[in-house]
Design a protein around this motif. Structure first.
Motif, PDB file in Angstrom:
ATOM      1  N   GLN A 153       6.890   8.812  -3.667  1.00  0.00           N
ATOM      2  CA  GLN A 153       7.783   8.738  -4.820  1.00  0.00           C
ATOM      3  C   GLN A 153       8.602   7.461  -4.741  1.00  0.00           C
ATOM      4  N   VAL A 154       8.506   6.638  -5.780  1.00  0.00           N
ATOM      5  CA  VAL A 154       9.235   5.372  -5.840  1.00  0.00           C
ATOM      6  C   VAL A 154      10.125   5.405  -7.078  1.00  0.00           C
ATOM      7  N   THR A 211       6.388   9.969   1.426  1.00  0.00           N
ATOM      8  CA  THR A 211       7.655   9.268   1.611  1.00  0.00           C
ATOM      9  C   THR A 211       8.315   8.986   0.258  1.00  0.00           C
ATOM     10  N   ARG A 212       9.657   8.997   0.235  1.00  0.00           N
ATOM     11  CA  ARG A 212      10.421   8.667  -0.971  1.00  0.00           C
ATOM     12  C   ARG A 212      11.152   7.339  -0.760  1.00  0.00           C
ATOM     13  N   ILE A 213      11.209   6.535  -1.821  1.00  0.00           N
ATOM     14  CA  ILE A 213      11.956   5.284  -1.791  1.00  0.00           C
ATOM     15  C   ILE A 213      12.950   5.307  -2.940  1.00  0.00           C
ATOM     16  N   GLY A 214      14.244   5.220  -2.609  1.00  0.00           N
ATOM     17  CA  GLY A 214      15.295   5.374  -3.603  1.00  0.00           C
ATOM     18  C   GLY A 214      15.470   4.152  -4.492  1.00  0.00           C
ATOM     19  N   VAL A 250       7.170   2.181   6.440  1.00  0.00           N
ATOM     20  CA  VAL A 250       8.053   3.342   6.513  1.00  0.00           C
ATOM     21  C   VAL A 250       7.235   4.624   6.467  1.00  0.00           C
ATOM     22  N   SER A 251       7.671   5.582   7.273  1.00  0.00           N
ATOM     23  CA  SER A 251       7.161   6.945   7.199  1.00  0.00           C
ATOM     24  C   SER A 251       8.314   7.922   7.006  1.00  0.00           C
ATOM     25  N   LEU A 252       9.537   7.378   6.883  1.00  0.00           N
ATOM     26  CA  LEU A 252      10.733   8.149   6.582  1.00  0.00           C
ATOM     27  C   LEU A 252      11.291   7.684   5.248  1.00  0.00           C
ATOM     28  N   ASP A 253      12.117   8.507   4.626  1.00  0.00           N
ATOM     29  CA  ASP A 253      12.665   8.178   3.312  1.00  0.00           C
ATOM     30  C   ASP A 253      13.612   6.985   3.385  1.00  0.00           C
ATOM     31  N   VAL A 254      13.566   6.154   2.330  1.00  0.00           N
ATOM     32  CA  VAL A 254      14.424   4.977   2.227  1.00  0.00           C
ATOM     33  C   VAL A 254      15.538   5.277   1.223  1.00  0.00           C
ATOM     34  N   LEU A 279       0.835  -1.198   0.000  1.00  0.00           N
ATOM     35  CA  LEU A 279       0.000   0.000   0.000  1.00  0.00           C
ATOM     36  C   LEU A 279       0.870   1.247   0.000  1.00  0.00           C
ATOM     37  N   LEU A 280       0.676   2.108  -0.987  1.00  0.00           N
ATOM     38  CA  LEU A 280       1.394   3.376  -1.074  1.00  0.00           C
ATOM     39  C   LEU A 280       0.415   4.511  -0.821  1.00  0.00           C
ATOM     40  N   GLY A 281       0.711   5.356   0.170  1.00  0.00           N
ATOM     41  CA  GLY A 281      -0.118   6.520   0.428  1.00  0.00           C
ATOM     42  C   GLY A 281       0.043   7.576  -0.649  1.00  0.00           C
TER      43      GLY A 281
END
Length: 272
Positions: free
Chosen positions: A139-140, A156-159, A170-174, A133-135
């Motif tokens: 950004q992915v 949230t961003r996922i690198g 996660v609620s913080l950037d990865v 699930l992406l809120g």
């Protein structure tokens, strides 16, 4: 090519090569590119532009209204690239304002029951496993793997090439190239993903050194970033440094230093 029970609005634009299955519904404002397959009971709606070669399995709902209390019924947008697979009951919502849009890149695989919230942006070759699930406004980046039943908080961003293990949240950037295990916690590099992406052993070794310098150092993250700028110069390393420098929500912390970086929210997670 179109099942007689399918309902296609005359204002929809559907390429002549598209296959549409039983009881599918395609609303006005939808544009479907060549060689797409729209399965049974699929609903395509909103101002949705779909590229070529996409496949929508049974029950997928694509382009419906955002789940946002501020939304007031505007004709907002969803844009989809080429060669994506949307499995059973996938939901992708259009943007919540006219100024923005939800974007799905190309060659992505969204497994059954996964969800992409409004104004989210997916790159290319992203995999969302069942129930991910992406809120909104997530950004992915390219080649991310989000395992089953993972939760990603809005904004949230996922690198790139990051991997979230099953059930993580996660609620913080990865950061790019990292593995997420549990809540807001990283536990090393996605070595398998790096190999598959063609990074050499020397490049992987440099990323491992950078990981230790940023996420396992006793120094403050700000100071560690300054030192890393002087020590690392490869494109992959710079991608990590620039991603971390650009965070607004904070960065997931390493398991060995959980709560040491990433702000108050990470510290709260560590206290659970």
């Amino acid at each position: 090519m179109i099942h007689p029970t399918a309902i296609i609005d005359p204002k929809a634009e559907v390429d002549s090569t598209v296959m549409v299955g039983p009881y599918a519904l395609i609303d006005a404002g939808v544009r479907v590119g060549p060689h797409c397959v729209v399965g049974p009971h699929v609903h395509l709606t909103g101002q949705t532009v779909i590229g070529a070669g996409n496949r929508f399995h049974t029950g997928a709902v694509i382009g419906d209204a955002p789940q946002d209390l501020k939304y007031r019924g505007e004709p907002t947008r969803l844009r989809i690239g080429d060669n994506n697979v949307f499995r059973e009951n996938v939901t992708v919502h259009r943007s919540t304002t006219l100024e923005g849009e939800t974007v799905i890149g190309s060659n992505n695989f969204l497994m059954a029951g996964s969800h992409v919230g409004h104004n989210s942006v997916l790159g290319d070759y992203v995999i969302l496993a069942n129930g991910a699930l992406l809120g909104g406004h997530v950004q992915v980046q390219d080649r991310v793997f989000i395992s089953g039943n993972c939760l990603v908080h809005q904004f949230t961003r996922i690198g790139t090439l990051a991997l979230m293990q099953g059930g993580s949240r996660v609620s913080l950037d990865v950061p790019p190239y990292c593995i997420v295990r549990g809540p807001n916690t990283i536990c090393g590099l996605n070595v398998v993903g790096l190999r598959r992406a063609g990074l050499t052993s020397a490049q992987r070794l440099e990323l491992r050194r950078l990981y230790h310098a940023l996420f396992r150092s006793p120094k403050k993250l700000r100071d560690a970033l300054q030192e890393a700028r002087a020590q690392f110069s490869s494109p992959a390393a710079l991608a990590v440094i620039e991603f971390v420098e650009g965070t607004r929500r904070g960065i997931c912390s390493d398991r060995a230093r959980r709560g040491a970086v990433g702000g108050a929210e990470a510290e709260e997670e560590a206290g659970e």
